[in-house]
Design a protein around this motif. Structure first.
Motif, PDB file in Angstrom:
ATOM      1  N   GLY A  49       0.781  -1.229   0.000  1.00 45.27           N
ATOM      2  CA  GLY A  49       0.000   0.000   0.000  1.00 45.27           C
ATOM      3  C   GLY A  49       0.810   1.276   0.000  1.00 45.27           C
ATOM      4  O   GLY A  49       0.298   2.345   0.304  1.00 45.27           O
ATOM      5  N   LYS A  50       2.077   1.185  -0.374  1.00 46.63           N
ATOM      6  CA  LYS A  50       2.952   2.363  -0.295  1.00 46.63           C
ATOM      7  C   LYS A  50       2.576   3.458  -1.282  1.00 46.63           C
ATOM      8  O   LYS A  50       2.632   4.647  -0.939  1.00 46.63           O
ATOM      9  CB  LYS A  50       4.412   1.945  -0.511  1.00 46.63           C
ATOM     10  CG  LYS A  50       4.964   1.173   0.659  1.00 46.63           C
ATOM     11  CD  LYS A  50       6.421   0.821   0.458  1.00 46.63           C
ATOM     12  CE  LYS A  50       6.928   0.034   1.651  1.00 46.63           C
ATOM     13  NZ  LYS A  50       8.328  -0.339   1.498  1.00 46.63           N
ATOM     14  N   ILE A  51       2.188   3.104  -2.489  1.00 43.69           N
ATOM     15  CA  ILE A  51       1.822   4.128  -3.473  1.00 43.69           C
ATOM     16  C   ILE A  51       0.513   4.795  -3.066  1.00 43.69           C
ATOM     17  O   ILE A  51       0.385   6.020  -3.146  1.00 43.69           O
ATOM     18  CB  ILE A  51       1.756   3.530  -4.893  1.00 43.69           C
ATOM     19  CG1 ILE A  51       3.153   3.071  -5.318  1.00 43.69           C
ATOM     20  CG2 ILE A  51       1.183   4.531  -5.883  1.00 43.69           C
ATOM     21  CD1 ILE A  51       3.201   2.337  -6.635  1.00 43.69           C
ATOM     22  N   ALA A  52      -0.456   4.008  -2.629  1.00 44.79           N
ATOM     23  CA  ALA A  52      -1.736   4.566  -2.177  1.00 44.79           C
ATOM     24  C   ALA A  52      -1.516   5.515  -1.003  1.00 44.79           C
ATOM     25  O   ALA A  52      -2.112   6.598  -0.944  1.00 44.79           O
ATOM     26  CB  ALA A  52      -2.690   3.446  -1.784  1.00 44.79           C
ATOM     27  N   LYS A  53      -0.646   5.134  -0.096  1.00 45.13           N
ATOM     28  CA  LYS A  53      -0.352   5.982   1.062  1.00 45.13           C
ATOM     29  C   LYS A  53       0.311   7.286   0.632  1.00 45.13           C
ATOM     30  O   LYS A  53      -0.011   8.357   1.144  1.00 45.13           O
ATOM     31  CB  LYS A  53       0.562   5.222   2.036  1.00 45.13           C
ATOM     32  CG  LYS A  53       0.793   5.930   3.329  1.00 45.13           C
ATOM     33  CD  LYS A  53       1.607   5.082   4.280  1.00 45.13           C
ATOM     34  CE  LYS A  53       1.822   5.809   5.595  1.00 45.13           C
ATOM     35  NZ  LYS A  53       2.591   5.010   6.547  1.00 45.13           N
ATOM     36  N   ALA A  54       1.209   7.205  -0.352  1.00 44.05           N
ATOM     37  CA  ALA A  54       1.877   8.403  -0.858  1.00 44.05           C
ATOM     38  C   ALA A  54       0.872   9.345  -1.530  1.00 44.05           C
ATOM     39  O   ALA A  54       0.927  10.564  -1.331  1.00 44.05           O
ATOM     40  CB  ALA A  54       2.978   8.018  -1.834  1.00 44.05           C
ATOM     41  N   ILE A  55      -0.052   8.775  -2.309  1.00 40.19           N
ATOM     42  CA  ILE A  55      -1.082   9.594  -2.959  1.00 40.19           C
ATOM     43  C   ILE A  55      -1.937  10.289  -1.903  1.00 40.19           C
ATOM     44  O   ILE A  55      -2.237  11.484  -2.003  1.00 40.19           O
ATOM     45  CB  ILE A  55      -1.957   8.728  -3.894  1.00 40.19           C
ATOM     46  CG1 ILE A  55      -1.131   8.244  -5.093  1.00 40.19           C
ATOM     47  CG2 ILE A  55      -3.187   9.498  -4.364  1.00 40.19           C
ATOM     48  CD1 ILE A  55      -1.816   7.194  -5.940  1.00 40.19           C
ATOM     49  N   ARG A  56      -2.323   9.557  -0.866  1.00 42.15           N
ATOM     50  CA  ARG A  56      -3.127  10.154   0.210  1.00 42.15           C
ATOM     51  C   ARG A  56      -2.372  11.273   0.914  1.00 42.15           C
ATOM     52  O   ARG A  56      -2.942  12.314   1.236  1.00 42.15           O
ATOM     53  CB  ARG A  56      -3.526   9.076   1.222  1.00 42.15           C
ATOM     54  CG  ARG A  56      -4.558   8.116   0.685  1.00 42.15           C
ATOM     55  CD  ARG A  56      -4.977   7.095   1.738  1.00 42.15           C
ATOM     56  NE  ARG A  56      -5.985   6.207   1.203  1.00 42.15           N
ATOM     57  CZ  ARG A  56      -5.812   4.901   1.043  1.00 42.15           C
ATOM     58  NH1 ARG A  56      -4.669   4.322   1.374  1.00 42.15           N
ATOM     59  NH2 ARG A  56      -6.779   4.164   0.556  1.00 42.15           N
ATOM     60  N   ASN A  57      -1.065  11.065   1.154  1.00 45.12           N
ATOM     61  CA  ASN A  57      -0.266  12.087   1.826  1.00 45.12           C
ATOM     62  C   ASN A  57      -0.159  13.363   0.994  1.00 45.12           C
ATOM     63  O   ASN A  57      -0.230  14.472   1.534  1.00 45.12           O
ATOM     64  CB  ASN A  57       1.135  11.558   2.146  1.00 45.12           C
ATOM     65  CG  ASN A  57       1.133  10.600   3.312  1.00 45.12           C
ATOM     66  OD1 ASN A  57       0.233  10.628   4.147  1.00 45.12           O
ATOM     67  ND2 ASN A  57       2.129   9.739   3.376  1.00 45.12           N
ATOM     68  N   ILE A  58       0.013  13.230  -0.299  1.00 40.16           N
ATOM     69  CA  ILE A  58       0.110  14.399  -1.177  1.00 40.16           C
ATOM     70  C   ILE A  58      -1.192  15.200  -1.123  1.00 40.16           C
ATOM     71  O   ILE A  58      -1.177  16.426  -0.961  1.00 40.16           O
ATOM     72  CB  ILE A  58       0.416  13.967  -2.629  1.00 40.16           C
ATOM     73  CG1 ILE A  58       1.833  13.427  -2.724  1.00 40.16           C
ATOM     74  CG2 ILE A  58       0.213  15.128  -3.600  1.00 40.16           C
ATOM     75  CD1 ILE A  58       2.144  12.716  -4.025  1.00 40.16           C
ATOM     76  N   LEU A  59      -2.329  14.509  -1.238  1.00 39.99           N
ATOM     77  CA  LEU A  59      -3.603  15.220  -1.233  1.00 39.99           C
ATOM     78  C   LEU A  59      -3.943  15.797   0.134  1.00 39.99           C
ATOM     79  O   LEU A  59      -4.555  16.857   0.222  1.00 39.99           O
ATOM     80  CB  LEU A  59      -4.718  14.308  -1.736  1.00 39.99           C
ATOM     81  CG  LEU A  59      -4.621  14.051  -3.237  1.00 39.99           C
ATOM     82  CD1 LEU A  59      -5.598  12.988  -3.681  1.00 39.99           C
ATOM     83  CD2 LEU A  59      -4.860  15.319  -4.016  1.00 39.99           C
TER      84      LEU A  59
END
Length: 76
Positions: A49-59
Motif C-alpha cells: 500500500g505504499k503508493i496509495a499511502k503516498a497519494i493520500r499524503n500528497i492530497l
C-alpha cells in the motif's frame, strides 16, 4: 485537487480511460472515490500500500493549505 489526483493516476495506470474520480464534499471534509481498471488496481495500491499511502499524503498536504481534510478511497 481533483486535477492533481487525476494526473498522478494517469502516470501510474496503463488504461487511462478507465479512471473515474468522484468528489464528495461535507463541510471541511473532501472524499475522493477512485476507480481504475481491475488490472491497474495493484499498480495504484503498490507493494504494502505504499503508493496509495503516498497519494493520500500528497492530497492531505494540499488540503491542509486550504484548511480541509482530504481522504482518498480506492474502490474495486
Amino acid at each position: 485537487m481533483k486535477e492533481i489526483l487525476e494526473s498522478i493516476l494517469k502516470n501510474i495506470v496503463e488504461n487511462t480511460n478507465a479512471i473515474s474520480i468522484q468528489q464528495v464534499e461535507k463541510d471541511k471534509l473532501i472524499v475522493f472515490e477512485v476507480k481504475v481498471a481491475p488490472e491497474d488496481m495493484g499498480k495504484v495500491i503498490g507493494k504494502e500500500g505504499k503508493i496509495a499511502k503516498a497519494i493520500r499524503n500528497i492530497l492531505r498536504a494540499i488540503g491542509a493549505k486550504e484548511h480541509k481534510k482530504v481522504t482518498v478511497e480506492f474502490i474495486d
